[in-house]
Design a protein around this motif. Sequence first.
Motif, PDB file in Angstrom:
ATOM      1  N   LEU A  34       0.834  -1.210   0.000  1.00 50.16           N
ATOM      2  CA  LEU A  34       0.000   0.000   0.000  1.00 50.16           C
ATOM      3  C   LEU A  34       0.866   1.256   0.000  1.00 50.16           C
ATOM      4  CD1 LEU A  34      -2.967  -0.651   2.474  1.00 50.16           C
ATOM      5  CD2 LEU A  34      -3.041  -0.553  -0.017  1.00 50.16           C
ATOM      6  N   THR A  35       1.950   1.219   0.788  1.00 50.70           N
ATOM      7  CA  THR A  35       2.844   2.363   0.869  1.00 50.70           C
ATOM      8  C   THR A  35       3.565   2.596  -0.461  1.00 50.70           C
ATOM      9  OG1 THR A  35       3.179   1.987   3.236  1.00 50.70           O
ATOM     10  CG2 THR A  35       4.802   3.360   2.108  1.00 50.70           C
ATOM     11  N   ILE A  36       4.023   1.523  -1.088  1.00 47.33           N
ATOM     12  CA  ILE A  36       4.676   1.636  -2.402  1.00 47.33           C
ATOM     13  C   ILE A  36       3.720   2.251  -3.418  1.00 47.33           C
ATOM     14  CG2 ILE A  36       5.553   0.272  -4.349  1.00 47.33           C
ATOM     15  CD1 ILE A  36       6.757  -1.646  -2.252  1.00 47.33           C
ATOM     16  N   HIS A  37       2.469   1.815  -3.401  1.00 45.55           N
ATOM     17  CA  HIS A  37       1.452   2.375  -4.297  1.00 45.55           C
ATOM     18  C   HIS A  37       1.301   3.887  -4.087  1.00 45.55           C
ATOM     19  CE1 HIS A  37      -2.603   2.106  -6.393  1.00 45.55           C
ATOM     20  NE2 HIS A  37      -2.636   3.313  -5.839  1.00 45.55           N
ATOM     21  N   GLU A  38       1.100   4.280  -2.848  1.00 41.71           N
ATOM     22  CA  GLU A  38       0.859   5.698  -2.567  1.00 41.71           C
ATOM     23  C   GLU A  38       2.104   6.545  -2.795  1.00 41.71           C
ATOM     24  OE1 GLU A  38      -2.027   6.928  -2.218  1.00 41.71           O
ATOM     25  OE2 GLU A  38      -2.970   4.955  -2.152  1.00 41.71           O
ATOM     26  N   MET A  39       3.275   6.002  -2.505  1.00 45.42           N
ATOM     27  CA  MET A  39       4.486   6.766  -2.714  1.00 45.42           C
ATOM     28  C   MET A  39       4.796   6.918  -4.196  1.00 45.42           C
ATOM     29  SD  MET A  39       5.253   7.827   0.198  1.00 45.42           S
ATOM     30  CE  MET A  39       6.816   8.630  -0.193  1.00 45.42           C
ATOM     31  N   GLY A  40       4.291   5.997  -5.027  1.00 45.24           N
ATOM     32  CA  GLY A  40       4.392   6.187  -6.469  1.00 45.24           C
ATOM     33  C   GLY A  40       3.650   7.441  -6.899  1.00 45.24           C
ATOM     34  N   HIS A  41       2.429   7.621  -6.378  1.00 43.29           N
ATOM     35  CA  HIS A  41       1.675   8.854  -6.645  1.00 43.29           C
ATOM     36  C   HIS A  41       2.429  10.074  -6.109  1.00 43.29           C
ATOM     37  CE1 HIS A  41      -1.773   6.757  -8.127  1.00 43.29           C
ATOM     38  NE2 HIS A  41      -2.138   6.249  -6.965  1.00 43.29           N
ATOM     39  N   TYR A  42       2.904   9.953  -4.881  1.00 46.92           N
ATOM     40  CA  TYR A  42       3.551  11.086  -4.207  1.00 46.92           C
ATOM     41  C   TYR A  42       4.803  11.544  -4.960  1.00 46.92           C
ATOM     42  CZ  TYR A  42       5.900  13.761  -0.534  1.00 46.92           C
ATOM     43  OH  TYR A  42       6.535  14.745   0.181  1.00 46.92           O
ATOM     44  N   TYR A  43       5.617  10.570  -5.380  1.00 45.27           N
ATOM     45  CA  TYR A  43       6.875  10.904  -6.064  1.00 45.27           C
ATOM     46  C   TYR A  43       6.605  11.658  -7.358  1.00 45.27           C
ATOM     47  CZ  TYR A  43      11.106  10.342  -8.834  1.00 45.27           C
ATOM     48  OH  TYR A  43      12.199  10.591  -9.625  1.00 45.27           O
ATOM     49  N   PHE A  44       5.677  11.176  -8.162  1.00 45.67           N
ATOM     50  CA  PHE A  44       5.428  11.821  -9.449  1.00 45.67           C
ATOM     51  C   PHE A  44       4.663  13.136  -9.285  1.00 45.67           C
ATOM     52  CE2 PHE A  44       6.874   7.882 -11.234  1.00 45.67           C
ATOM     53  CZ  PHE A  44       7.453   8.271 -12.434  1.00 45.67           C
ATOM     54  N   ALA A  45       3.910  13.265  -8.212  1.00 40.72           N
ATOM     55  CA  ALA A  45       3.275  14.554  -7.940  1.00 40.72           C
ATOM     56  C   ALA A  45       4.339  15.602  -7.641  1.00 40.72           C
ATOM     57  CB  ALA A  45       2.295  14.431  -6.778  1.00 40.72           C
ATOM     58  N   ARG A  46       5.273  15.260  -6.758  1.00 42.00           N
ATOM     59  CA  ARG A  46       6.325  16.209  -6.418  1.00 42.00           C
ATOM     60  C   ARG A  46       7.263  16.463  -7.591  1.00 42.00           C
ATOM     61  NH1 ARG A  46       6.276  17.397  -0.942  1.00 42.00           N
ATOM     62  NH2 ARG A  46       7.619  19.105  -1.672  1.00 42.00           N
ATOM     63  N   LYS A  47       7.493  15.408  -8.396  1.00 42.45           N
ATOM     64  CA  LYS A  47       8.352  15.555  -9.576  1.00 42.45           C
ATOM     65  C   LYS A  47       7.753  16.557 -10.561  1.00 42.45           C
ATOM     66  CE  LYS A  47      10.576  12.913 -13.268  1.00 42.45           C
ATOM     67  NZ  LYS A  47      10.758  11.568 -13.899  1.00 42.45           N
ATOM     68  N   ASN A  48       6.424  16.609 -10.622  1.00 45.65           N
ATOM     69  CA  ASN A  48       5.737  17.525 -11.527  1.00 45.65           C
ATOM     70  C   ASN A  48       5.308  18.813 -10.827  1.00 45.65           C
ATOM     71  OD1 ASN A  48       5.179  16.125 -14.328  1.00 45.65           O
ATOM     72  ND2 ASN A  48       4.922  14.525 -12.781  1.00 45.65           N
ATOM     73  N   ASN A  49       5.911  19.074  -9.659  1.00 49.73           N
ATOM     74  CA  ASN A  49       5.666  20.314  -8.908  1.00 49.73           C
ATOM     75  C   ASN A  49       4.204  20.479  -8.495  1.00 49.73           C
ATOM     76  OD1 ASN A  49       8.405  21.252  -9.133  1.00 49.73           O
ATOM     77  ND2 ASN A  49       7.965  21.795 -11.265  1.00 49.73           N
ATOM     78  N   VAL A  50       3.564  19.350  -8.191  1.00 49.88           N
ATOM     79  CA  VAL A  50       2.197  19.372  -7.678  1.00 49.88           C
ATOM     80  C   VAL A  50       2.263  19.136  -6.166  1.00 49.88           C
ATOM     81  CG1 VAL A  50      -0.066  18.264  -7.721  1.00 49.88           C
ATOM     82  CG2 VAL A  50       1.232  18.541  -9.846  1.00 49.88           C
ATOM     83  N   LYS A  57      -2.968  18.991  -3.406  1.00 50.14           N
ATOM     84  CA  LYS A  57      -3.484  20.329  -3.129  1.00 50.14           C
ATOM     85  C   LYS A  57      -3.277  21.279  -4.303  1.00 50.14           C
ATOM     86  CE  LYS A  57      -2.384  19.754   1.786  1.00 50.14           C
ATOM     87  NZ  LYS A  57      -1.626  20.308   2.926  1.00 50.14           N
ATOM     88  N   GLY A  58      -2.280  20.980  -5.134  1.00 49.46           N
ATOM     89  CA  GLY A  58      -1.973  21.891  -6.226  1.00 49.46           C
ATOM     90  C   GLY A  58      -2.840  21.632  -7.450  1.00 49.46           C
ATOM     91  N   ILE A  59      -2.754  22.543  -8.397  1.00 47.93           N
ATOM     92  CA  ILE A  59      -3.491  22.422  -9.662  1.00 47.93           C
ATOM     93  C   ILE A  59      -2.675  21.595 -10.640  1.00 47.93           C
ATOM     94  CG2 ILE A  59      -4.454  23.692 -11.619  1.00 47.93           C
ATOM     95  CD1 ILE A  59      -4.862  26.070  -9.741  1.00 47.93           C
ATOM     96  N   ILE A  60      -3.323  20.615 -11.264  1.00 49.76           N
ATOM     97  CA  ILE A  60      -2.663  19.789 -12.274  1.00 49.76           C
ATOM     98  C   ILE A  60      -2.995  20.402 -13.636  1.00 49.76           C
ATOM     99  CG2 ILE A  60      -2.434  17.480 -13.245  1.00 49.76           C
ATOM    100  CD1 ILE A  60      -3.303  16.359 -10.575  1.00 49.76           C
ATOM    101  N   HIS A  61      -1.985  20.918 -14.295  1.00 52.75           N
ATOM    102  CA  HIS A  61      -2.223  21.727 -15.488  1.00 52.75           C
ATOM    103  C   HIS A  61      -2.389  20.906 -16.761  1.00 52.75           C
ATOM    104  CE1 HIS A  61      -1.538  25.569 -13.436  1.00 52.75           C
ATOM    105  NE2 HIS A  61      -0.559  24.969 -12.783  1.00 52.75           N
TER     106      HIS A  61
END
Length: 422
Positions: free
Chosen positions: A57-73, A101-105
């Motif tokens: 579950l953590t690997i799944h969510e951290m996949g989202h988290y990593y790419f969100a931060r990578k894309n400045n979201v 929380k950020g806008i995905i452009h």
Amino acid sequence: MRNNTTYKQYILHTALFLLTLVTTTLAGAEWTGKHYLNGWDFVWSGLDYSITFLGILTIHEMGHYYFARKNNVDATLPYYIPFYFPGIPSIGTFGAFIRMKGIIHSRRTMFDIGIAGPLAGFVAAILLLVYGFATLPEKSYLFRIHPEYAAIQGDYRHEAYTYDFIKKRSDLHTELTFIQDSIYYLQHHDSIPELKKPVKAYETEFEVIVVGKNLLFLLFEKLFSYQGDRLPDPHELYHYPFIFAGYLALFFTALNLIPVGQLDGGHVTYGLFGYERSKKISAVFFILFVSIAGVGMFKENILQINFFTANAADQLEFAFFYLIFLYLIFAKMFETFLNALLTAVAVFTFQFLVEFLFPEITGYGFWLLYAFLIGRYLGVYHPPALSEQPLDTKRKVLGWIALGIFVLCFTPEVVSFELIRP
């Protein structure tokens, strides 16, 4: 002020993780057949399940988290949802999620964040299942949990799930529970009062838990068929922590990859096809999903009305409430009341005809409830991004792979309760 808020958020995420680790450990210990009177052995027995399942579950969510931060979201760390009641079968959690929380452009960014979680979790689940199936314990492992199986002269897979056998097992469990409770009382009191033996829950019929299967799970059983009688029966699969954790990881992967709304599968579908086409695809899929999931409602439902054998008044009652339920599922999909009502009536008619013509076919109530949550709260349609620039070829390939993973991981009947009668 910002640092103080961040500090409190870290404490909240950590506390939820630790609490979920506790609840999944307790749930895992119960699945292994241990009793709470076993003390620390009870706790340790649940760690194989809790650590591996929470890890995926953590690997799944951290996949989202990593790419969100990578894309400045701007995104939060995972929020874990603990869930456990002693004595009630559960998996110890309702899963985890992150908040963006950020806008995905752009459509590409939406796709990258959405697909990263299920792909990462899927790979972790595959590795865990390979390990679990390759290191299956001897059959004696199951006999330690169910010593009564060892007495069977033949194949316990077939003989252990008869009425006579389960009645004997229930009687044995009643006696053991009485003895264990008596010992526990003596350890903490100077004398023991007259204890009444527990009343047997079932005298005429029994329910047993059966874990479902998906295409990928069937493939694993074929690949590891050389394990012979070590392969777990669907009635006993939850006693094998690594395989059960992997199975649940596949289930959550499919749950997230359903191609509607802002689920991971909705992000993938939107990325592949764009706003207008993904909207049509999601609508068609969702209507078909509800139509199939609800097959069986005419015979078994919360009103306990069998439509095919009920009197006219009960039939009207069922039709009234079920049509309202279906309407509520579809209401937010359409701009007009009439379109939503017509869709509900069409699904109602489809399910009636299927059950009438093919009574052996049945859906699964959990998926119907999940469809209600999607229709009422999560939404069927994916919102558009500011940029609709199409994906590159590499991302399109990954998108189709993700949709294929959904097909492989989707389990029509996740967990069922098999009723065994004399």
